[in-house]
Motif scaffolding. Structure first.
Motif, PDB file in Angstrom:
ATOM      1  N   ASP A 191       0.859  -1.186   0.000  1.00 39.37           N
ATOM      2  CA  ASP A 191       0.000   0.000   0.000  1.00 39.37           C
ATOM      3  C   ASP A 191       0.893   1.234   0.000  1.00 39.37           C
ATOM      4  O   ASP A 191       1.776   1.365   0.862  1.00 39.37           O
ATOM      5  N   PHE A 192       0.655   2.142  -0.941  1.00 41.06           N
ATOM      6  CA  PHE A 192       1.467   3.345  -1.072  1.00 41.06           C
ATOM      7  C   PHE A 192       0.546   4.555  -1.072  1.00 41.06           C
ATOM      8  O   PHE A 192      -0.502   4.553  -1.720  1.00 41.06           O
ATOM      9  N   ARG A 193       0.947   5.595  -0.346  1.00 39.66           N
ATOM     10  CA  ARG A 193       0.129   6.810  -0.250  1.00 39.66           C
ATOM     11  C   ARG A 193       1.017   8.031  -0.385  1.00 39.66           C
ATOM     12  O   ARG A 193       2.091   8.118   0.229  1.00 39.66           O
ATOM     13  N   ARG A 194       0.576   8.963  -1.183  1.00 36.27           N
ATOM     14  CA  ARG A 194       1.329  10.184  -1.377  1.00 36.27           C
ATOM     15  C   ARG A 194       1.367  11.005  -0.101  1.00 36.27           C
ATOM     16  O   ARG A 194       0.365  11.136   0.589  1.00 36.27           O
ATOM     17  N   VAL A 195       2.518  11.563   0.204  1.00 39.78           N
ATOM     18  CA  VAL A 195       2.677  12.457   1.340  1.00 39.78           C
ATOM     19  C   VAL A 195       2.404  13.870   0.859  1.00 39.78           C
ATOM     20  O   VAL A 195       3.135  14.406   0.027  1.00 39.78           O
ATOM     21  N   GLY A 196       1.337  14.476   1.332  1.00 33.57           N
ATOM     22  CA  GLY A 196       1.004  15.823   0.898  1.00 33.57           C
ATOM     23  C   GLY A 196      -0.464  16.102   1.069  1.00 33.57           C
ATOM     24  O   GLY A 196      -1.216  15.274   1.592  1.00 33.57           O
ATOM     25  N   SER A 253      -2.932  16.377  -1.165  1.00 34.39           N
ATOM     26  CA  SER A 253      -3.856  15.562  -1.950  1.00 34.39           C
ATOM     27  C   SER A 253      -3.620  14.096  -1.639  1.00 34.39           C
ATOM     28  O   SER A 253      -2.572  13.705  -1.127  1.00 34.39           O
ATOM     29  N   ASP A 254      -4.612  13.294  -1.942  1.00 36.75           N
ATOM     30  CA  ASP A 254      -4.584  11.893  -1.516  1.00 36.75           C
ATOM     31  C   ASP A 254      -4.454  10.991  -2.726  1.00 36.75           C
ATOM     32  O   ASP A 254      -5.397  10.813  -3.484  1.00 36.75           O
ATOM     33  N   THR A 255      -3.277  10.425  -2.935  1.00 40.66           N
ATOM     34  CA  THR A 255      -3.060   9.452  -3.987  1.00 40.66           C
ATOM     35  C   THR A 255      -2.736   8.119  -3.338  1.00 40.66           C
ATOM     36  O   THR A 255      -1.729   8.007  -2.643  1.00 40.66           O
ATOM     37  N   GLN A 256      -3.571   7.134  -3.546  1.00 42.17           N
ATOM     38  CA  GLN A 256      -3.365   5.825  -2.941  1.00 42.17           C
ATOM     39  C   GLN A 256      -3.197   4.782  -4.040  1.00 42.17           C
ATOM     40  O   GLN A 256      -3.896   4.811  -5.045  1.00 42.17           O
ATOM     41  N   TRP A 257      -2.293   3.864  -3.796  1.00 39.91           N
ATOM     42  CA  TRP A 257      -1.982   2.826  -4.770  1.00 39.91           C
ATOM     43  C   TRP A 257      -1.751   1.547  -3.985  1.00 39.91           C
ATOM     44  O   TRP A 257      -0.947   1.527  -3.057  1.00 39.91           O
ATOM     45  N   ASN A 258      -2.467   0.511  -4.322  1.00 42.23           N
ATOM     46  CA  ASN A 258      -2.299  -0.743  -3.599  1.00 42.23           C
ATOM     47  C   ASN A 258      -2.399  -1.916  -4.554  1.00 42.23           C
ATOM     48  O   ASN A 258      -3.142  -1.889  -5.540  1.00 42.23           O
ATOM     49  N   SER A 259      -1.631  -2.945  -4.289  1.00 44.01           N
ATOM     50  CA  SER A 259      -1.611  -4.115  -5.154  1.00 44.01           C
ATOM     51  C   SER A 259      -0.934  -5.267  -4.427  1.00 44.01           C
ATOM     52  O   SER A 259      -0.313  -5.080  -3.378  1.00 44.01           O
TER      53      SER A 259
END
Length: 296
Positions: free
Chosen positions: A45-50, A52-58
């Motif tokens: 699970d990866f989430r942008r620090v900042g 805005s919210d960008t989440q990426w999971n696989s």
């Protein structure tokens, strides 16, 4: 089914999701959480620090995390963890702390400028930072673009390349469709095929059921409505063989089943396909026909 709805349906069930909220510039700092799962997979699970919210999971194969110390990840006490996720479009270099099969920390994203140059040289055009980050997330590979060129498709747009990869389109799928005799004429049609689950075997079964010349656009309607070889064969056994694809689409959309057709024939009726369409559109059932007969 409209194409955007098809794509959303397919991407919603993908093992990889990217949530909305990306700034114009690609994120360079991300937080990560990885966790060992059954079957020798690792959930990432990866989430942008900042702001805005960008989440990426696989789910990932452990080999995709270069340099990851599996023993450290499974240690009983907190252990420093480092790994890199290296893909054609870019890489993530990550560091954190792990124990008991779970690790958390931060990653720095670096785009691959050579990959961007490769895309431009092969007709994709300029790719934004955001698009290249998304290509890294979904795992766009050079080989896909080469395969598309070999199959004589026009160069895809960046968004099409992302969708093709997210849906799992690969060389085997493209060559299989070409061999089936029902090659999607354009990339957006290829995307619709894959999103709907149109496979070479699905096409072959329809051909065997008596649909040898179905067009790509009609094939998309078939799959969207759930028309398969079994439905075509059942309608034929009920007394309506060799119907045009457009008629089968009308039948399915109105809920005409083989049982309905057989029930009409048991009552001595043999309506034309167009009359059947009218009857179903008006809600006339086989029982309604019996009621009319009894009232005479």
């Amino acid at each position: 089914m409209p194409r955007p709805a098809v794509l959303l349906a397919a991407l919603a069930v993908s093992t990889l999701t990217i949530a909305a909220g990306v700034d114009a510039a690609a994120p360079t700092e991300l937080e990560f959480r990885i966790q060992e799962r059954a079957g020798n997979e690792i959930r990432g699970d990866f989430r942008r620090v900042g702001p805005s919210d960008t989440q990426w999971n696989s789910d990932f194969h452990p080999a995709e995390f270069a340099g990851l110390d599996r023993a450290g990840l499974s240690a009983a006490t907190a252990t420093p963890i480092r790994f890199a996720l290296v893909r054609d479009a870019g890489r993530l270099d990550c560091a954190g702390t792990g124990s008991r099969g779970t690790a958390n920390g931060r990653c720095r994203y670096s785009p691959n400028q050579n990959f961007a140059a490769f895309l431009r040289a092969n007709g994709v055009g300029k790719v934004s930072d955001e698009q290249q980050f998304t290509m890294t997330a979904v795992g766009v590979r050079r080989e896909l673009l080469t395969t598309l060129h070999r199959a004589q498709y026009s160069a895809p747009a960046a968004g099409e390349l992302i969708n093709l990869t997210a849906l799992g389109v690969d060389e085997d799928y493209i060559s299989g469709l070409s061999a089936s005799g029902n090659r999607p004429p354009k990339i957006d049609t290829l995307i619709q095929y894959k999103a709907l689950g149109i496979s070479p075997s699905y096409i072959a079964r329809l051909r065997a059921a008596g649909m040898p010349d179905i067009t790509p656009s009609m094939l998309i309607q078939f799959r969207a409505l759930g028309i398969d070889a079994e439905y075509v064969s059942a309608v034929a056994r009920a007394g309506y063989p060799n119907l045009p694809a457009s008629t089968l689409v009308e039948f399915r959309a109105l809920g005409v089943t083989a049982e309905y057709l057989a029930a009409l024939r048991r009552r001595g009726l043999n309506p034309t396909p167009s009359k059947i369409v009218q009857m179903k559109a008006l809600g006339i059932t086989a029982e309604d026909v019996d009621a009319v007969d009894r009232s005479r």
